[in-house]
Design a protein around this motif. Sequence first.
Motif, PDB file in Angstrom:
ATOM      1  N   GLY A 286      33.930  69.326  -6.495  1.00 11.96           N
ATOM      2  CA  GLY A 286      33.240  68.987  -5.262  1.00 11.96           C
ATOM      3  C   GLY A 286      34.201  68.734  -4.119  1.00 11.96           C
ATOM      4  N   LEU A 287      35.291  68.019  -4.396  1.00 12.29           N
ATOM      5  CA  LEU A 287      36.298  67.795  -3.362  1.00 12.29           C
ATOM      6  C   LEU A 287      36.898  69.116  -2.893  1.00 12.29           C
ATOM      7  CD1 LEU A 287      38.167  64.676  -4.824  1.00 12.29           C
ATOM      8  CD2 LEU A 287      36.826  64.728  -2.709  1.00 12.29           C
ATOM      9  N   GLN A 288      37.230  69.985  -3.832  1.00 13.28           N
ATOM     10  CA  GLN A 288      37.840  71.262  -3.454  1.00 13.28           C
ATOM     11  C   GLN A 288      36.885  72.133  -2.641  1.00 13.28           C
ATOM     12  OE1 GLN A 288      39.191  72.684  -7.406  1.00 13.28           O
ATOM     13  NE2 GLN A 288      41.269  72.445  -6.619  1.00 13.28           N
ATOM     14  N   THR A 289      35.605  72.070  -2.964  1.00 13.68           N
ATOM     15  CA  THR A 289      34.620  72.931  -2.309  1.00 13.68           C
ATOM     16  C   THR A 289      34.208  72.408  -0.938  1.00 13.68           C
ATOM     17  OG1 THR A 289      33.749  73.613  -4.462  1.00 13.68           O
ATOM     18  CG2 THR A 289      32.328  73.971  -2.542  1.00 13.68           C
ATOM     19  N   PHE A 290      33.970  71.104  -0.828  1.00 18.72           N
ATOM     20  CA  PHE A 290      33.312  70.582   0.367  1.00 18.72           C
ATOM     21  C   PHE A 290      34.228  69.809   1.308  1.00 18.72           C
ATOM     22  CE2 PHE A 290      29.920  70.870  -2.882  1.00 18.72           C
ATOM     23  CZ  PHE A 290      29.137  71.834  -2.253  1.00 18.72           C
ATOM     24  N   LEU A 291      35.405  69.357   0.842  1.00 21.69           N
ATOM     25  CA  LEU A 291      36.254  68.607   1.761  1.00 21.69           C
ATOM     26  C   LEU A 291      36.660  69.425   2.986  1.00 21.69           C
ATOM     27  CD1 LEU A 291      38.838  65.937   1.164  1.00 21.69           C
ATOM     28  CD2 LEU A 291      39.577  67.934   2.444  1.00 21.69           C
ATOM     29  N   PRO A 292      37.012  70.715   2.864  1.00 17.52           N
ATOM     30  CA  PRO A 292      37.320  71.474   4.083  1.00 17.52           C
ATOM     31  C   PRO A 292      36.168  71.510   5.080  1.00 17.52           C
ATOM     32  CG  PRO A 292      38.147  72.627   2.155  1.00 17.52           C
ATOM     33  CD  PRO A 292      37.294  71.514   1.639  1.00 17.52           C
ATOM     34  N   GLU A 293      34.915  71.446   4.577  1.00 17.28           N
ATOM     35  CA  GLU A 293      33.760  71.434   5.472  1.00 17.28           C
ATOM     36  C   GLU A 293      33.637  70.105   6.200  1.00 17.28           C
ATOM     37  OE1 GLU A 293      30.221  72.524   3.374  1.00 17.28           O
ATOM     38  OE2 GLU A 293      31.116  74.337   2.501  1.00 17.28           O
ATOM     39  N   GLY A 294      34.185  69.046   5.628  1.00 17.59           N
ATOM     40  CA  GLY A 294      34.101  67.711   6.237  1.00 17.59           C
ATOM     41  C   GLY A 294      35.378  67.255   6.893  1.00 17.59           C
ATOM     42  N   MET A 295      36.270  68.171   7.255  1.00 16.88           N
ATOM     43  CA  MET A 295      37.573  67.767   7.791  1.00 16.88           C
ATOM     44  C   MET A 295      37.503  66.864   9.021  1.00 16.88           C
ATOM     45  SD  MET A 295      40.192  68.399   6.031  1.00 16.88           S
ATOM     46  CE  MET A 295      41.476  68.161   7.246  1.00 16.88           C
ATOM     47  N   PRO A 296      36.509  66.992   9.921  1.00 14.18           N
ATOM     48  CA  PRO A 296      36.480  66.064  11.062  1.00 14.18           C
ATOM     49  C   PRO A 296      36.339  64.597  10.671  1.00 14.18           C
ATOM     50  CG  PRO A 296      35.167  67.999  11.552  1.00 14.18           C
ATOM     51  CD  PRO A 296      35.535  68.094  10.101  1.00 14.18           C
ATOM     52  N   PHE A 297      35.924  64.310   9.442  1.00 13.34           N
ATOM     53  CA  PHE A 297      35.878  62.919   8.988  1.00 13.34           C
ATOM     54  C   PHE A 297      37.240  62.455   8.476  1.00 13.34           C
ATOM     55  CE2 PHE A 297      31.467  64.469   7.936  1.00 13.34           C
ATOM     56  CZ  PHE A 297      30.878  63.881   9.043  1.00 13.34           C
ATOM     57  N   PHE A 298      38.067  63.384   8.017  1.00 19.51           N
ATOM     58  CA  PHE A 298      39.383  63.051   7.465  1.00 19.51           C
ATOM     59  C   PHE A 298      40.506  63.260   8.476  1.00 19.51           C
ATOM     60  CE2 PHE A 298      36.705  64.616   3.938  1.00 19.51           C
ATOM     61  CZ  PHE A 298      36.624  63.451   3.201  1.00 19.51           C
ATOM     62  N   ALA A 299      40.262  64.072   9.487  1.00 16.58           N
ATOM     63  CA  ALA A 299      41.224  64.325  10.563  1.00 16.58           C
ATOM     64  C   ALA A 299      40.431  64.329  11.869  1.00 16.58           C
ATOM     65  CB  ALA A 299      41.942  65.658  10.349  1.00 16.58           C
ATOM     66  N   PRO A 300      40.078  63.139  12.376  1.00 14.54           N
ATOM     67  CA  PRO A 300      39.090  63.063  13.455  1.00 14.54           C
ATOM     68  C   PRO A 300      39.605  63.338  14.861  1.00 14.54           C
ATOM     69  CG  PRO A 300      39.729  60.865  12.738  1.00 14.54           C
ATOM     70  CD  PRO A 300      40.397  61.821  11.812  1.00 14.54           C
ATOM     71  N   TYR A 301      40.909  63.432  15.071  1.00 14.31           N
ATOM     72  CA  TYR A 301      41.456  63.596  16.414  1.00 14.31           C
ATOM     73  C   TYR A 301      42.416  64.777  16.459  1.00 14.31           C
ATOM     74  CZ  TYR A 301      39.568  58.911  16.577  1.00 14.31           C
ATOM     75  OH  TYR A 301      38.715  57.841  16.463  1.00 14.31           O
ATOM     76  N   VAL A 302      42.730  65.214  17.666  1.00 12.66           N
ATOM     77  CA  VAL A 302      43.719  66.277  17.822  1.00 12.66           C
ATOM     78  C   VAL A 302      45.037  65.851  17.182  1.00 12.66           C
ATOM     79  CG1 VAL A 302      45.081  67.575  19.489  1.00 12.66           C
ATOM     80  CG2 VAL A 302      42.646  67.197  19.907  1.00 12.66           C
ATOM     81  N   ASN A 303      45.405  64.607  17.375  1.00 11.18           N
ATOM     82  CA  ASN A 303      46.637  64.090  16.793  1.00 11.18           C
ATOM     83  C   ASN A 303      46.623  64.161  15.274  1.00 11.18           C
ATOM     84  OD1 ASN A 303      48.062  61.302  15.711  1.00 11.18           O
ATOM     85  ND2 ASN A 303      49.255  62.343  17.290  1.00 11.18           N
ATOM     86  N   SER A 304      45.432  64.054  14.669  1.00 11.85           N
ATOM     87  CA  SER A 304      45.323  64.075  13.205  1.00 11.85           C
ATOM     88  C   SER A 304      45.841  65.386  12.631  1.00 11.85           C
ATOM     89  CB  SER A 304      43.862  63.887  12.784  1.00 11.85           C
ATOM     90  OG  SER A 304      43.258  62.817  13.455  1.00 11.85           O
ATOM     91  N   LEU A 305      45.578  66.475  13.325  1.00 12.46           N
ATOM     92  CA  LEU A 305      45.969  67.797  12.817  1.00 12.46           C
ATOM     93  C   LEU A 305      47.484  67.972  12.836  1.00 12.46           C
ATOM     94  CD1 LEU A 305      43.205  70.038  14.447  1.00 12.46           C
ATOM     95  CD2 LEU A 305      43.230  68.967  12.186  1.00 12.46           C
ATOM     96  N   ARG A 306      48.189  67.208  13.676  1.00 10.57           N
ATOM     97  CA  ARG A 306      49.654  67.308  13.705  1.00 10.57           C
ATOM     98  C   ARG A 306      50.260  66.823  12.391  1.00 10.57           C
ATOM     99  NH1 ARG A 306      50.705  68.410  18.995  1.00 10.57           N
ATOM    100  NH2 ARG A 306      49.327  67.508  20.568  1.00 10.57           N
ATOM    101  N   ARG A 307      49.566  65.905  11.718  1.00  6.85           N
ATOM    102  CA  ARG A 307      50.061  65.404  10.434  1.00  6.85           C
ATOM    103  C   ARG A 307      49.895  66.441   9.339  1.00  6.85           C
ATOM    104  NH1 ARG A 307      46.560  63.196   6.674  1.00  6.85           N
ATOM    105  NH2 ARG A 307      47.678  62.522   4.793  1.00  6.85           N
ATOM    106  N   LEU A 308      48.816  67.221   9.385  1.00  9.07           N
ATOM    107  CA  LEU A 308      48.493  68.148   8.300  1.00  9.07           C
ATOM    108  C   LEU A 308      49.152  69.499   8.531  1.00  9.07           C
ATOM    109  CD1 LEU A 308      44.710  67.230   7.940  1.00  9.07           C
ATOM    110  CD2 LEU A 308      46.588  66.523   6.436  1.00  9.07           C
ATOM    111  N   SER A 309      50.462  69.518   8.475  1.00  5.13           N
ATOM    112  CA  SER A 309      51.208  70.763   8.636  1.00  5.13           C
ATOM    113  C   SER A 309      52.253  70.860   7.536  1.00  5.13           C
ATOM    114  CB  SER A 309      51.869  70.831  10.020  1.00  5.13           C
ATOM    115  OG  SER A 309      52.754  69.750  10.204  1.00  5.13           O
ATOM    116  N   ARG A 310      52.718  72.034   7.279  1.00  2.00           N
ATOM    117  CA  ARG A 310      53.611  72.303   6.158  1.00  2.00           C
ATOM    118  C   ARG A 310      54.903  71.471   6.254  1.00  2.00           C
ATOM    119  NH1 ARG A 310      52.938  76.646   2.866  1.00  2.00           N
ATOM    120  NH2 ARG A 310      51.641  77.658   4.446  1.00  2.00           N
TER     121      ARG A 310
END
Length: 444
Positions: A286-310
Motif C-alpha cells: 500500500g505504501l509503495q502504491t499510494f504514497l506517490p499519490e499522496g506526496m503533497p502530504f509528505f512534501a507540502p512546500y516547494v522547499n520540501s522537494l529540495r530535500r527529496l533529491s538524489r
Amino acid sequence: MANPMLEWMRERRITEVECILPDMAGVARGKIIPKEKFVADPEMRLPEVALLQTVTGDFPDERMLDLTDPDMVLEPDPNTLRVVPWATDPTAQIIYDCFRSDGAPVDVAPRNVLKKVLGLYAEQGWEPVLAPEMEFYLVAPNPDPDVPLSPPLGRTGRAEFGRRSYAIDAVNEFDPLFEDIYDYCYAQELEVDTLIHEVGTAQMEINFLHGNPLDLADQVFLFKRTVREAAFRHNMYATFMAKPMENEPGSAMHMHQNVLDRATGRNIFTLDDGNPAPPFFHYLGGLQTFLPEGMPFFAPYVNSLRRLSRYTAAPINVQWGYDNRTVGFRIPHSSPESRRIENRVAGVDVNPYLAMAATLACGYLGMVRKIACTDPMQNNAYELPYQFPYSTDDALEVLSGSEALASVLGRRFVDMYVALKEKEFAEYFRVISPWERKYLLLHV
C-alpha cells in the motif's frame, strides 16, 4: 458534579487558557481567554476558513469556500489539557475539535482527518501504533529572510563548523537549550526519548516513544511550538524547514509504524512462528502504491522537494529493505513482536496530523486490498530512478486524481487541500529569487 478540568486549573492557579486548533499547515489558530470565561463556557466558535489558510495567510479560490462563511462549533478535548511552561503567568493550553452546527465533524479539520482514518482501522479490529523521529536545525537569529541561515553560537562562544554526526560534545554545546526543551516537554507530558546530533551542522534529532497516532500527532504539534519557544529564549532559532540550507542535508520526520490486533494486542505484522505475516507485506504494498499519490502530504512546500533529491540522504523512490537507509521504507532490526516499517519520505515540515493520516491510509489500503509489495532492496536505492512527482503541479494533479486516497481521507478534504496548495504555490512562483537576479540580471 466535579469538573476535572476546573480542578486541574485550580491546582495550578491557571489564569488564562490558550484554546488552539491546528490548521492545514499545522499552525496553531484559536483564542486566548480568561480562565473564568473558559470554565463558564469552554465551547468556542471560529469560521471554517480559519483552518483553510495558506502558510502565507491567504485562502483558496472563493469557488472552493462556503460563501456563507459559517462558524464551526469548537469543543475542547480534555485529554489535551496541558500547561504552557514558558508563559509568564500560569497559562493552560488545550486542543479543540471542530464540528458543524448539526454535530457532524468538520471534514477539512486535520485532526478529524486523522480520526477518520483511525476509525477505519478500528472497524477492521486494528490499532495502529506510530513513533515519529523529529529532525531540526538550530540557527542564528535571522530577521532578514534574504540572508542565508548560519549556525548559532554554542556555549563556547563559537559557531559549529563541519559535520559533527552523533558527536556528544556537539550536543553539549547547546546543553542549556536542551535542558529547557526537556523541562518544557516534561511539563507538557510530551514523551520524548533519544536526543542525537544529526549529520548537518547544528542539526538535531529527538525521538518520541511509540503510541497512539492521534496522541503522537498532538505531541508533535505541541513539540514544534516548544522547541521554537525554547530557542528564542537562548537567542537562536529552531527551524523545521525540510531543506533550510543549500549545502546541508534536509530534515525529516521519519515515522515508525505497525498495527496491533485490538482484541489480543498482538502485532499483526508477525506470525506466531516469528516470521513476517501477510499484512506486513500488504502494508508495504500500500505504501509503495499510494504514497506517490499522496506526496503533497509528505512534501507540502516547494522547499520540501529540495530535500527529496538524489544523494541528499533522503529517499527518491518507494523501494523497501531490511536495515537499508537508502530506501523509502526501511525495516529496522527488532524482535518479531516489534516488527515495524519506517516511512522515511516525510519532511519535518509536514502537518503531523495529515502526514500520519496519509501514511496510515496507504497502509490501510494495502491491507484491505491485499496489495503485493516488491522484493526487498539490498543495494543502494539512491542509484535507482526517481519515483515521486517531479513538480508541485504534478504532485497536486496526481493527488487530485487519487480516488483511493479520497475514499479514505475524504473527497472534500482532498479537493480543498489541493485548492489551498495551488494558491500557495502560485504565490511562491510570483517571487523572484536571488539566484535569478545573480545569474540572469546582466547575463541573458
